[in-house]
Motif scaffolding. Structure first.
Motif, PDB file in Angstrom:
ATOM      1  N   ARG A  21       8.954  -1.737   5.141  1.00  0.00           N
ATOM      2  CA  ARG A  21       8.906  -0.702   4.106  1.00  0.00           C
ATOM      3  C   ARG A  21       9.742  -1.098   2.893  1.00  0.00           C
ATOM      4  O   ARG A  21      10.718  -1.832   3.022  1.00  0.00           O
ATOM      5  CB  ARG A  21       9.357   0.650   4.649  1.00  0.00           C
ATOM      6  CG  ARG A  21      10.651   0.624   5.438  1.00  0.00           C
ATOM      7  CD  ARG A  21      11.152   2.021   5.755  1.00  0.00           C
ATOM      8  NE  ARG A  21      10.181   2.844   6.440  1.00  0.00           N
ATOM      9  CZ  ARG A  21      10.058   2.886   7.782  1.00  0.00           C
ATOM     10  NH1 ARG A  21      10.844   2.154   8.557  1.00  0.00           N
ATOM     11  NH2 ARG A  21       9.156   3.658   8.337  1.00  0.00           N
ATOM     12  N   VAL A  41       4.387   0.564   2.128  1.00  0.00           N
ATOM     13  CA  VAL A  41       4.338  -0.431   3.199  1.00  0.00           C
ATOM     14  C   VAL A  41       4.031  -1.782   2.552  1.00  0.00           C
ATOM     15  O   VAL A  41       3.122  -1.879   1.714  1.00  0.00           O
ATOM     16  CB  VAL A  41       3.263  -0.084   4.243  1.00  0.00           C
ATOM     17  CG1 VAL A  41       3.257  -1.108   5.365  1.00  0.00           C
ATOM     18  CG2 VAL A  41       3.492   1.312   4.802  1.00  0.00           C
ATOM     19  N   GLU A  55       5.002   6.456   1.909  1.00  0.00           N
ATOM     20  CA  GLU A  55       5.804   5.261   2.213  1.00  0.00           C
ATOM     21  C   GLU A  55       5.191   4.079   1.487  1.00  0.00           C
ATOM     22  O   GLU A  55       3.963   3.983   1.407  1.00  0.00           O
ATOM     23  CB  GLU A  55       5.706   4.926   3.707  1.00  0.00           C
ATOM     24  CG  GLU A  55       6.437   5.846   4.606  1.00  0.00           C
ATOM     25  CD  GLU A  55       7.609   5.174   5.300  1.00  0.00           C
ATOM     26  OE1 GLU A  55       8.325   4.364   4.663  1.00  0.00           O
ATOM     27  OE2 GLU A  55       7.802   5.487   6.474  1.00  0.00           O
ATOM     28  N   THR A  82       0.860  -1.184   0.000  1.00  0.00           N
ATOM     29  CA  THR A  82       0.000   0.000   0.000  1.00  0.00           C
ATOM     30  C   THR A  82       0.891   1.227   0.000  1.00  0.00           C
ATOM     31  O   THR A  82       2.032   1.170   0.467  1.00  0.00           O
ATOM     32  CB  THR A  82      -0.943  -0.011   1.226  1.00  0.00           C
ATOM     33  OG1 THR A  82      -1.781   1.155   1.181  1.00  0.00           O
ATOM     34  CG2 THR A  82      -0.186   0.004   2.547  1.00  0.00           C
ATOM     35  N   PHE A  83       0.390   2.320  -0.572  1.00  0.00           N
ATOM     36  CA  PHE A  83       1.122   3.583  -0.543  1.00  0.00           C
ATOM     37  C   PHE A  83       0.523   4.440   0.564  1.00  0.00           C
ATOM     38  O   PHE A  83      -0.609   4.910   0.448  1.00  0.00           O
ATOM     39  CB  PHE A  83       1.043   4.289  -1.895  1.00  0.00           C
ATOM     40  CG  PHE A  83       1.530   3.415  -3.022  1.00  0.00           C
ATOM     41  CD1 PHE A  83       2.881   3.092  -3.144  1.00  0.00           C
ATOM     42  CD2 PHE A  83       0.639   2.881  -3.948  1.00  0.00           C
ATOM     43  CE1 PHE A  83       3.328   2.263  -4.167  1.00  0.00           C
ATOM     44  CE2 PHE A  83       1.082   2.050  -4.973  1.00  0.00           C
ATOM     45  CZ  PHE A  83       2.422   1.739  -5.082  1.00  0.00           C
ATOM     46  N   LEU A  84       1.287   4.585   1.640  1.00  0.00           N
ATOM     47  CA  LEU A  84       0.776   5.256   2.835  1.00  0.00           C
ATOM     48  C   LEU A  84       1.096   6.744   2.775  1.00  0.00           C
ATOM     49  O   LEU A  84       2.267   7.129   2.647  1.00  0.00           O
ATOM     50  CB  LEU A  84       1.403   4.618   4.084  1.00  0.00           C
ATOM     51  CG  LEU A  84       1.015   5.210   5.438  1.00  0.00           C
ATOM     52  CD1 LEU A  84      -0.477   5.021   5.722  1.00  0.00           C
ATOM     53  CD2 LEU A  84       1.844   4.577   6.556  1.00  0.00           C
ATOM     54  N   PHE A  85       0.056   7.580   2.891  1.00  0.00           N
ATOM     55  CA  PHE A  85       0.216   9.036   2.721  1.00  0.00           C
ATOM     56  C   PHE A  85       0.173   9.818   4.025  1.00  0.00           C
ATOM     57  O   PHE A  85       0.369  11.015   4.023  1.00  0.00           O
ATOM     58  CB  PHE A  85      -0.887   9.569   1.793  1.00  0.00           C
ATOM     59  CG  PHE A  85      -0.668   9.221   0.349  1.00  0.00           C
ATOM     60  CD1 PHE A  85      -0.934   7.944  -0.139  1.00  0.00           C
ATOM     61  CD2 PHE A  85      -0.186  10.179  -0.542  1.00  0.00           C
ATOM     62  CE1 PHE A  85      -0.732   7.624  -1.475  1.00  0.00           C
ATOM     63  CE2 PHE A  85       0.020   9.868  -1.886  1.00  0.00           C
ATOM     64  CZ  PHE A  85      -0.251   8.588  -2.344  1.00  0.00           C
ATOM     65  N   LYS A  86      -0.164   9.143   5.151  1.00  0.00           N
ATOM     66  CA  LYS A  86      -0.394   9.895   6.389  1.00  0.00           C
ATOM     67  C   LYS A  86       0.580   9.469   7.488  1.00  0.00           C
ATOM     68  O   LYS A  86       0.893   8.287   7.622  1.00  0.00           O
ATOM     69  CB  LYS A  86      -1.830   9.654   6.884  1.00  0.00           C
ATOM     70  CG  LYS A  86      -2.916  10.185   5.947  1.00  0.00           C
ATOM     71  CD  LYS A  86      -3.143  11.667   6.148  1.00  0.00           C
ATOM     72  CE  LYS A  86      -4.069  12.270   5.126  1.00  0.00           C
ATOM     73  NZ  LYS A  86      -5.469  12.257   5.509  1.00  0.00           N
ATOM     74  N   ASP A  87       1.004  10.451   8.295  1.00  0.00           N
ATOM     75  CA  ASP A  87       1.829  10.117   9.453  1.00  0.00           C
ATOM     76  C   ASP A  87       0.921   9.838  10.660  1.00  0.00           C
ATOM     77  O   ASP A  87      -0.306   9.836  10.532  1.00  0.00           O
ATOM     78  CB  ASP A  87       2.858  11.221   9.742  1.00  0.00           C
ATOM     79  CG  ASP A  87       2.234  12.507  10.274  1.00  0.00           C
ATOM     80  OD1 ASP A  87       1.018  12.516  10.604  1.00  0.00           O
ATOM     81  OD2 ASP A  87       2.952  13.518  10.369  1.00  0.00           O
ATOM     82  N   LEU A  88       1.529   9.639  11.813  1.00  0.00           N
ATOM     83  CA  LEU A  88       0.748   9.240  12.984  1.00  0.00           C
ATOM     84  C   LEU A  88      -0.157  10.352  13.500  1.00  0.00           C
ATOM     85  O   LEU A  88      -1.069  10.120  14.278  1.00  0.00           O
ATOM     86  CB  LEU A  88       1.682   8.777  14.099  1.00  0.00           C
ATOM     87  CG  LEU A  88       2.143   7.327  13.957  1.00  0.00           C
ATOM     88  CD1 LEU A  88       3.325   7.044  14.862  1.00  0.00           C
ATOM     89  CD2 LEU A  88       0.995   6.366  14.264  1.00  0.00           C
ATOM     90  N   GLU A  89       0.109  11.588  13.078  1.00  0.00           N
ATOM     91  CA  GLU A  89      -0.780  12.696  13.469  1.00  0.00           C
ATOM     92  C   GLU A  89      -1.768  13.008  12.351  1.00  0.00           C
ATOM     93  O   GLU A  89      -2.422  14.041  12.343  1.00  0.00           O
ATOM     94  CB  GLU A  89       0.038  13.931  13.832  1.00  0.00           C
ATOM     95  CG  GLU A  89       0.151  14.118  15.336  1.00  0.00           C
ATOM     96  CD  GLU A  89       1.557  13.936  15.870  1.00  0.00           C
ATOM     97  OE1 GLU A  89       2.392  14.804  15.637  1.00  0.00           O
ATOM     98  OE2 GLU A  89       1.810  12.891  16.520  1.00  0.00           O
ATOM     99  N   ASP A  90      -1.849  12.103  11.383  1.00  0.00           N
ATOM    100  CA  ASP A  90      -2.741  12.224  10.233  1.00  0.00           C
ATOM    101  C   ASP A  90      -2.393  13.389   9.314  1.00  0.00           C
ATOM    102  O   ASP A  90      -3.230  13.850   8.532  1.00  0.00           O
ATOM    103  CB  ASP A  90      -4.217  12.284  10.675  1.00  0.00           C
ATOM    104  CG  ASP A  90      -4.655  10.980  11.346  1.00  0.00           C
ATOM    105  OD1 ASP A  90      -4.259   9.908  10.863  1.00  0.00           O
ATOM    106  OD2 ASP A  90      -5.349  11.043  12.372  1.00  0.00           O
TER     107      ASP A  90
END
Ligand SMILES: [Zn+2]
Lengths: 153, 384
Positions: A116, A101, A99, A84-92
């Motif tokens: 990763r 994943v 990234e 998956t292509f992750l666009f958000k960090d832990l604070e959204d």
């Protein structure tokens, strides 16, 4: 009944935060896995009953519920099982760069690893892609000893 | 005790994106007053209370201590379940079935808008050794699963967009829904990527609100309520917590929970014997996956059936007549109580504009959200 507040500037909240102060014991199988990872090797646990291999290893088979005492080094490389292509960090918030994943699985081994993927063209990311780990220079015995995975060269 | 257990009262609050004017206690109190009024009881008539909460969602430790006062449950037997709402409903049923309690009350709420960094909380649920240190926003897990599920089943992003359009539009007729909207599949497909192929509009937005449900044994229910709704079957279970051990295609937790509930309810052919369902749709693809693993559609066929209107509110098998989590708002473990609430209204014939005609049997199916693989199933009916 249940009349709601209408003047929202009057609303008060108290902000609180909690921080976790924990440590997480790796345990017998975890020590085995991460000590080998420091040597840039991967080990799987082998169930004496169903004879299947498991990564990450545990000291029991979750299907047969018997103790696992045999740990086997895995020399093959895993493949991308899903990505998956992750666009958000832990604070959204938006990440500067998404990234990639991946969920990696080894052929004929149960389980796998979440990690990763880098050094790859987006179009080449697909199921079945064989990948190799890129390790940290000085491993510390945790999952981030693998900096990332990349397509097998 | 061989008597059935019935739902005799339901209480709700309006579901809202934020509720900065009321505290969680006041929301629960509002829902409780409505539920007791609906059941024609006072809190003193209640024998046992079950509540749902997770400390990290509430922001206090030992949150179960905060339960009694706003329910009228001070100095009464109360226990909290840190689990999905349907598991808590099962707990009420079991307590009544012991024969020791006549009336049980179930409470669930969400004050999601007070959680400042919800993804940090979700991340805290990831394996602290193998996954959490990677520092990913845990929504990646939905992205990985959606990718694999779509490729393996042949369902498409278009079908996922259709789930969203259907549920947001259905919610327009639900007065308590937080996110009713007329949106197109194009809107969903072109919304911002979050964990591709998962996009912003594929994700149910969170809502605040509360539900309280009153249950009683059949003989008491018949005396108190002109329209008891019977719990015909319950099922709940957990798949492995180890993400790496899952196939990211199936939702075996619902297959197992459904089999347990179908067996108790004597259901052999769910699609024929059940009239409609409220099914977890926290992410759009989850509605399709859950439909297939509940045995309502064959593997890979849910998308096409959806396209043919099969799951529309006026279709052969309406799914989420309330608007689901996508249309009403996601309330963590209490989301499934909205499903129960909707099913009770439908089975009483009180669903107004969105009433499905001639319904007798309903299915409610829940999922506990990321990173879990746990769920529950409840079968309700209005048959005497
Ligand atoms: Zn085994």
């Amino acid at each position: 009944m249940f009349e709601k507040i209408e003047k929202f500037d009057k609303i008060r909240v108290w902000k609180g935060e909690k921080t976790g102060w924990h440590r997480y014991t790796y345990g017998i199988a975890g020590e085995m896995f991460f000590r080998k990872l420091m040597e840039k090797k991967f080990v799987a646990g082998k169930c004496p009953e169903c004879e299947r291999l498991f990564i990450p290893p545990r000291i029991y088979c979750e299907d047969c519920f018997v103790e696992i005492k045999e740990f086997v080094e895995i020399k093959e490389l895993p493949r991308v099982y899903s990505f998956t292509f992750l666009f958000k960090d832990l604070e959204d918030n938006l990440l500067k760069e998404p990234e990639i994943v991946v969920f990696l699985k080894w052929d004929n081994i149960e389980g796998g690893l979440i990690h990763r993927l880098k050094e790859v063209n987006i179009e080449d990311v697909n199921f079945g892609l064989v990948v190799e780990p890129v390790f940290k220079e000085k491993p510390e015995g945790n999952i981030n000893d693998i900096l990332y995975w990349r397509p097998k060269k | 005790m061989n008597e059935r257990v019935a739902i005799i009262g339901v209480g709700y609050t309006q579901l809202r994106p934020v509720s900065s004017d009321v505290s969680f206690r006041e929301m629960i109190y509002e829902a409780a007053v409505r539920a007791y009024e609906d059941a024609g009881i006072e809190p003193r008539d209640v024998d046992t209370f079950v509540a749902i909460s997770e400390d990290y969602h509430e922001g206090t430790a030992i949150f179960d201590e905060y339960v009694p006062d706003q329910l009228g449950a001070v100095l009464k037997p109360v226990h909290t379940i840190t689990q999905d709402g349907l598991t808590a409903l099962a707990s009420c049923v079991m307590q009544i079935k012991t024969g020791l309690f006549n009336i049980a009350v179930l409470e669930g709420h969400s004050k999601a808008s007070n959680i400042l960094y919800p993804s940090h909380i979700d991340a805290f649920a990831l394996d602290p050794v193998t996954v959490r240190p990677l520092g990913f926003n845990p929504v990646f897990l939905a992205g990985l699963e959606m990718q694999r599920f779509l490729v393996e089943t042949g369902n498409t992003e278009y079908h996922c967009g259709l789930v969203v359009a259907k549920n947001r539009a259905t919610a327009i007729k639900n007065p308590i829904a937080a996110y009713p909207a007329e949106i197109s599949i194009e809107d969903v497909l072109s919304s911002n990527p979050v964990s591709f192929p998962l996009k912003e509009l594929d994700i149910a937005r969170k809502a605040d609100g509360a539900f309280v449900i009153v249950l009683a044994k059949e003989s008491v229910a018949k005396r108190l309520s002109p329209y008891p709704v019977y719990v015909e079957g319950v099922g709940w279970l957990q798949d492995t917590p180890n993400i790496e051990m899952r196939d990211l295609v199936s939702s075996l937790y619902l297959t197992g929970a459904a089999n347990m509930a179908y067996r108790e309810a004597g259901i052999r052919n769910p699609i024929r014997e059940i009239d409609f369902a409220e099914i977890d749709d926290t992410f759009s693809y989850k509605e399709l996956q859950h439909i297939e693993f509940l045995g309502i559609a064959r593997p890979g066929e849910s998308g096409e059936m959806l396209e043919e209107g099969y799951f529309d509110i006026d279709g052969e098998f309406p799914v989420n007549p309330s608007g689901g989590n996508i249309g009403c708002g996601y309330m963590y473990d209490s989301s499934s109580l909205r499903g129960v609430y909707e099913a009770v209204l439908q089975l009483r014939g009180f669903a107004a504009e969105r009433q499905i005609p001639d319904v007798e049997t309903a299915l409610i199916a829940s999922w506990r959200g990321i990173p879990t693989a746990s769920g529950g199933v409840v079968i309700l009916s209005n048959r005497e």
